[in-house]
Design a protein around this motif. Structure first.
Motif, mmCIF file in Angstrom:
data_model
loop_
_atom_site.group_PDB
_atom_site.id
_atom_site.type_symbol
_atom_site.label_atom_id
_atom_site.label_comp_id
_atom_site.label_asym_id
_atom_site.label_seq_id
_atom_site.Cartn_x
_atom_site.Cartn_y
_atom_site.Cartn_z
ATOM 1 N N SER A 1 0.815 -1.215 0.000
ATOM 2 C CA SER A 1 0.000 0.000 0.000
ATOM 3 C C SER A 1 0.853 1.271 0.000
ATOM 4 N N ASP A 2 2.169 1.105 -0.179
ATOM 5 C CA ASP A 2 3.114 2.229 -0.227
ATOM 6 C C ASP A 2 3.126 3.061 1.058
ATOM 7 N N ILE A 3 2.926 2.394 2.184
ATOM 8 C CA ILE A 3 3.020 3.046 3.484
ATOM 9 C C ILE A 3 4.397 2.734 4.057
ATOM 10 N N LYS A 4 5.151 3.772 4.369
ATOM 11 C CA LYS A 4 6.490 3.573 4.931
ATOM 12 C C LYS A 4 6.368 3.280 6.421
ATOM 13 N N VAL A 5 7.218 2.378 6.908
ATOM 14 C CA VAL A 5 7.181 1.980 8.310
ATOM 15 C C VAL A 5 8.554 2.197 8.925
ATOM 16 N N TYR A 6 8.568 2.834 10.101
ATOM 17 C CA TYR A 6 9.813 3.135 10.794
ATOM 18 C C TYR A 6 9.809 2.493 12.175
ATOM 19 N N ARG A 7 10.989 2.055 12.602
ATOM 20 C CA ARG A 7 11.180 1.411 13.896
ATOM 21 C C ARG A 7 11.570 2.448 14.942
ATOM 22 N N CYS A 8 10.935 2.319 16.101
ATOM 23 C CA CYS A 8 11.284 3.159 17.228
ATOM 24 C C CYS A 8 11.132 2.307 18.479
ATOM 25 N N GLY A 9 12.012 2.488 19.430
ATOM 26 C CA GLY A 9 11.946 1.745 20.680
ATOM 27 C C GLY A 9 10.902 2.322 21.611
ATOM 28 N N SER A 10 10.870 1.805 22.797
ATOM 29 C CA SER A 10 9.903 2.245 23.807
ATOM 30 C C SER A 10 10.231 3.668 24.239
ATOM 31 N N THR A 11 9.374 4.595 23.882
ATOM 32 C CA THR A 11 9.517 6.003 24.214
ATOM 33 C C THR A 11 8.143 6.643 24.153
ATOM 34 N N LYS A 12 8.038 7.890 24.520
ATOM 35 C CA LYS A 12 6.771 8.585 24.401
ATOM 36 C C LYS A 12 6.526 8.952 22.934
ATOM 37 N N ILE A 13 5.252 9.010 22.582
ATOM 38 C CA ILE A 13 4.867 9.304 21.196
ATOM 39 C C ILE A 13 5.439 10.648 20.745
ATOM 40 N N ASP A 14 5.384 11.669 21.590
ATOM 41 C CA ASP A 14 5.899 12.973 21.172
ATOM 42 C C ASP A 14 7.399 12.923 20.900
ATOM 43 N N SER A 15 8.138 12.090 21.646
ATOM 44 C CA SER A 15 9.580 11.920 21.387
ATOM 45 C C SER A 15 9.802 11.176 20.074
ATOM 46 N N ALA A 16 8.985 10.161 19.811
ATOM 47 C CA ALA A 16 9.094 9.411 18.554
ATOM 48 C C ALA A 16 8.804 10.322 17.361
ATOM 49 N N LEU A 17 7.822 11.198 17.514
ATOM 50 C CA LEU A 17 7.498 12.155 16.449
ATOM 51 C C LEU A 17 8.684 13.072 16.182
ATOM 52 N N GLN A 18 9.318 13.552 17.224
ATOM 53 C CA GLN A 18 10.483 14.424 17.058
ATOM 54 C C GLN A 18 11.631 13.684 16.370
ATOM 55 N N LEU A 19 11.875 12.442 16.783
ATOM 56 C CA LEU A 19 12.924 11.640 16.144
ATOM 57 C C LEU A 19 12.637 11.446 14.654
ATOM 58 N N PHE A 20 11.368 11.233 14.319
ATOM 59 C CA PHE A 20 10.990 11.080 12.914
ATOM 60 C C PHE A 20 11.251 12.377 12.146
ATOM 61 N N LYS A 21 10.840 13.486 12.709
ATOM 62 C CA LYS A 21 11.037 14.780 12.044
ATOM 63 C C LYS A 21 12.516 15.073 11.809
ATOM 64 N N GLU A 22 13.367 14.583 12.723
ATOM 65 C CA GLU A 22 14.813 14.801 12.603
ATOM 66 C C GLU A 22 15.476 13.744 11.718
ATOM 67 N N GLY A 23 14.723 12.825 11.181
ATOM 68 C CA GLY A 23 15.266 11.789 10.310
ATOM 69 C C GLY A 23 16.109 10.757 11.037
ATOM 70 N N LYS A 24 15.827 10.527 12.316
ATOM 71 C CA LYS A 24 16.649 9.637 13.131
ATOM 72 C C LYS A 24 16.059 8.238 13.326
ATOM 73 N N LEU A 25 14.957 7.929 12.654
ATOM 74 C CA LEU A 25 14.368 6.595 12.785
ATOM 75 C C LEU A 25 14.741 5.730 11.592
ATOM 76 N N GLU A 26 14.919 4.451 11.855
ATOM 77 C CA GLU A 26 15.289 3.476 10.820
ATOM 78 C C GLU A 26 14.031 2.964 10.129
ATOM 79 N N GLU A 27 14.049 3.007 8.795
ATOM 80 C CA GLU A 27 12.925 2.440 8.046
ATOM 81 C C GLU A 27 12.999 0.917 8.140
ATOM 82 N N ILE A 28 11.864 0.297 8.393
ATOM 83 C CA ILE A 28 11.806 -1.171 8.466
ATOM 84 C C ILE A 28 11.732 -1.700 7.044
ATOM 85 N N SER A 29 12.750 -2.466 6.671
ATOM 86 C CA SER A 29 12.800 -2.994 5.306
ATOM 87 C C SER A 29 12.573 -4.502 5.257
#
Length: 129
Positions: free
Chosen positions: A82-110
């Motif tokens: 469905s062309d939806i990109k998926v990124y891995r993030c460890g146990s953290t708060k959602i707002d922190s995960a959002l910030q990590l995503f915005k900074e390009g610091k999350l690994e895409e799940i391939s």
């Protein structure tokens, strides 16, 4: 852009649930309007096929990106097709995960993880480490 988080709670201060198919809620953050929509995961109580049900629910919401911890093979295949990109993030708060995503610091799940990640025997041994 709509970003979906697997979540234990109903707001951006909630913890990211590292399980996708069996998380309690999905928080969908609309980056344009900076609005959050919370939906209960229909797959969480499924006897089988939780990842499939969860993935279909996300597709129906028009999500562009999923941020989670683990993604089983069925959900991975459905989201990828469905062309939806998926990124891995460890146990953290959602707002922190959002910030990590915005900074390009999350690994895409391939590559998909094992089916039922975080369930069964793996769950029993987690506390003993």
């Amino acid at each position: 852009m709509k970003i979906c988080f697997s979540s234990t709670g109903k707001d951006l201060g909630s913890m990211l649930d590292v399980r996708f198919g069996r998380c309690s809620y999905f928080l969908i953050y609309d980056a344009e309007g900076q609005e959050v929509k919370v939906i209960e995961n229909r797959g969480q109580m499924a006897g089988g096929g939780a990842g499939i049900a969860a993935a279909q629910q996300i597709i129906d919401e028009g999500v562009d990106v999923v941020i989670t911890g683990n993604l089983g093979p069925n959900a991975f295949d459905i989201l990828k097709k469905s062309d939806i990109k998926v990124y891995r993030c460890g146990s953290t708060k959602i707002d922190s995960a959002l910030q990590l995503f915005k900074e390009g610091k999350l690994e895409e799940i391939s590559v998909a993880g094992p089916a039922h990640a975080g369930m069964g025997a793996g769950k029993r041994f987690r506390g003993g480490r």
